[in-house]
Design a protein around this motif. Structure first.
Motif, PDB file in Angstrom:
ATOM      1  N   ALA A  71     -41.897 -88.830 -45.370  1.00  0.00           N
ATOM      2  CA  ALA A  71     -41.663 -90.259 -45.118  1.00  0.00           C
ATOM      3  C   ALA A  71     -42.212 -91.098 -46.263  1.00  0.00           C
ATOM      4  N   ALA A  72     -43.391 -90.734 -46.752  1.00  0.00           N
ATOM      5  CA  ALA A  72     -44.011 -91.456 -47.874  1.00  0.00           C
ATOM      6  C   ALA A  72     -43.176 -91.312 -49.138  1.00  0.00           C
ATOM      7  N   LYS A  73     -42.684 -90.103 -49.391  1.00  0.00           N
ATOM      8  CA  LYS A  73     -41.863 -89.870 -50.575  1.00  0.00           C
ATOM      9  C   LYS A  73     -40.619 -90.752 -50.565  1.00  0.00           C
ATOM     10  N   HIS A  74     -39.979 -90.862 -49.415  1.00  0.00           N
ATOM     11  CA  HIS A  74     -38.777 -91.697 -49.315  1.00  0.00           C
ATOM     12  C   HIS A  74     -39.117 -93.180 -49.525  1.00  0.00           C
ATOM     13  N   LEU A  75     -40.265 -93.600 -49.036  1.00  0.00           N
ATOM     14  CA  LEU A  75     -40.661 -95.000 -49.235  1.00  0.00           C
ATOM     15  C   LEU A  75     -40.956 -95.273 -50.701  1.00  0.00           C
ATOM     16  N   GLU A  76     -41.506 -94.303 -51.397  1.00  0.00           N
ATOM     17  CA  GLU A  76     -41.723 -94.482 -52.836  1.00  0.00           C
ATOM     18  C   GLU A  76     -40.385 -94.632 -53.561  1.00  0.00           C
ATOM     19  N   SER A  77     -39.382 -93.879 -53.119  1.00  0.00           N
ATOM     20  CA  SER A  77     -38.046 -94.011 -53.706  1.00  0.00           C
ATOM     21  C   SER A  77     -37.483 -95.394 -53.423  1.00  0.00           C
TER      22      SER A  77
END
Length: 296
Positions: A71-77
Motif C-alpha cells: 500500500a505504501a509503495k503504491h502511494l509513493e507512486s
C-alpha cells in the motif's frame, strides 16, 4: 485490446468493491490486481491524472488486504505522479501516509525516506511543509537510534531555513546535527556542525548569539581539540577587533572550505554588518573607569 483498456479495468475493479444485492462482500483481492494493471496502463499512456487515481485505489486495496508495505509503495507512486502534475498538497499527503504505512510494517528507514522524498519535492513550492517533513523524517531515525542516517536530512532542513532567512532556526538544526553526530561518535561532522551554526549566527549579524554558541560548544572536548574550534575562535576574535580583512581571510580558510556549500557561501559574505561597533563596545568594556566608592 479491450481487456487491457485501463478505463475498463478500473471500472471493473470499482464494481468488485461495490456492495449490492448480489454482492455482499467486496472482492478486494481481484479488484486490487485490476487497479494495479489500470495504473500501469494509464502510466504507459501518459495519463498521469488517472494513473494517480488508480494507484490510490490500488493502495487502498492493499490496505484492505492487510499489506501495508505494498500500500505504501503504491502511494509513493501516486505521490511521484502528483509531483509531475504539480499537485503539491497531494504530494505531501501521499508521502506522509506512505510513511505511516511503512511504520505499520515496523520499517522506520523507508518511513523516513518517504518523508524526505516529500520534503525534497516541496522545498520550493511549500517550504514550511518541507521543513516539517524533514523534521519528522529526522525524528523517526532518532527514535530508532539511527542518527547517522539523518545527517543529510539535518543539512537539507538547514538549507531550507537559510533560503527562508530563518537563521536562528537554521543554526538550531545545525546544533541538532551536532548532537546527533556526538551520539554516533562522528566528531568531524559534529565539529563542522558547530562551526556552521556559529557562521550562521554571524551571517545574521548576531555576534552575541554566535559567542554564546561558541561558549556552549567549547564545553565539548571533541570541539576544543578541533580545527573548527580554532577557526571559530579566530573568527570571533576578528569580529571583536572589528578587523574586516581578517574576517574575510578566515572565511577563505580550508577549514571553512570543507563545510557544506550553503555555509561556505554565507561565510564568504562575512561580515554582513558594521563590525566597528563591536570593537567600540569591547573597548568601552575594557576601559570602564574604576569606581573609587566600590571597595569590593
Amino acid at each position: 485490446m479491450a481487456a487491457s483498456d485501463p478505463n475498463k479495468l478500473i471500472s471493473k475493479a470499482d464494481k468488485l468493491t461495490r456492495l449490492s444485492l448480489t454482492r455482499w462482500n467486496a472482492d478486494w483481492k481481484s479488484a486490487t490486481v485490476l487497479y494495479e494493471q489500470a495504473a500501469n496502463g494509464f502510466r504507459v499512456a501518459r495519463d498521469y491524472v488517472n494513473a494517480k487515481i488508480a494507484y490510490e485505489k490500488a493502495s487502498k486495496g492493499q490496505e484492505m488486504l492487510a499489506s501495508p508495505w505494498d500500500a505504501a509503495k503504491h502511494l509513493e507512486s501516486a505521490a511521484a505522479l502528483a509531483k509531475d502534475l504539480s499537485n503539491w498538497q497531494e504530494v505531501g499527503d501521499f508521502y506522509r501516509r506512505a510513511s505511516e504505512l511503512y511504520m505499520e510494517c515496523g520499517r522506520p528507514q523507508p518511513a523516513s525516506d518517504a518523508l524526505a522524498k516529500g520534503a525534497r519535492a516541496l522545498e520550493d513550492s511549500m517550504s514550511e511543509e518541507a521543513i516539517q517533513l524533514y523534521t519528522d523524517a529526522c525524528t523517526i531515525l532518532e527514535d530508532d537510534g539511527r542518527e547517522q542516517m539523518a545527517f543529510d536530512l539535518y543539512r537539507a532542513a538547514t538549507n531550507v531555513y537559510i533560503k527562508l532567512e530563518k537563521y536562528t532556526d537554521a543554526a538550531s538544526f545545525m546544533l541538532r546535527l551536532g548532537l546527533a553526530a556526538d551520539k554516533c561518535n562522528a566528531s568531524n561532522s559534529q565539529c563542522k556542525a558547530y562551526l556552521s551554526a556559529i557562521i550562521i549566527y554571524l551571517y545574521a549579524h548576531d555576534f552575541k548569539q554566535a559567542q554564546q554558541c561558541y561558549n556552549d560548544c567549547y564545553q565539548i572536548d571533541a570541539f576544543v581539540r578541533s580545527d573548527q574550534n580554532r577557526c571559530a575562535s579566530k573568527l570571533l576574535a576578528a569580529y571583536s577587533d572589528g578587523d574586516v580583512e581578517e574576517i574575510k581571510r578566515i572565511a577563505q580558510s580550508s577549514t571553512i572550505s570543507n563545510l557544506d556549500h550553503v555555509i561556505i557561501r554565507l561565510a564568504r559574505k562575512l561580515p554582513t554588518g558594521d563590525v566597528s561597533a563591536l570593537k567600540s563596545d569591547n573597548a568601552e568594556d575594557e576601559e570602564q573607569p574604576l569606581d573609587e566608592d566600590d571597595l569590593t
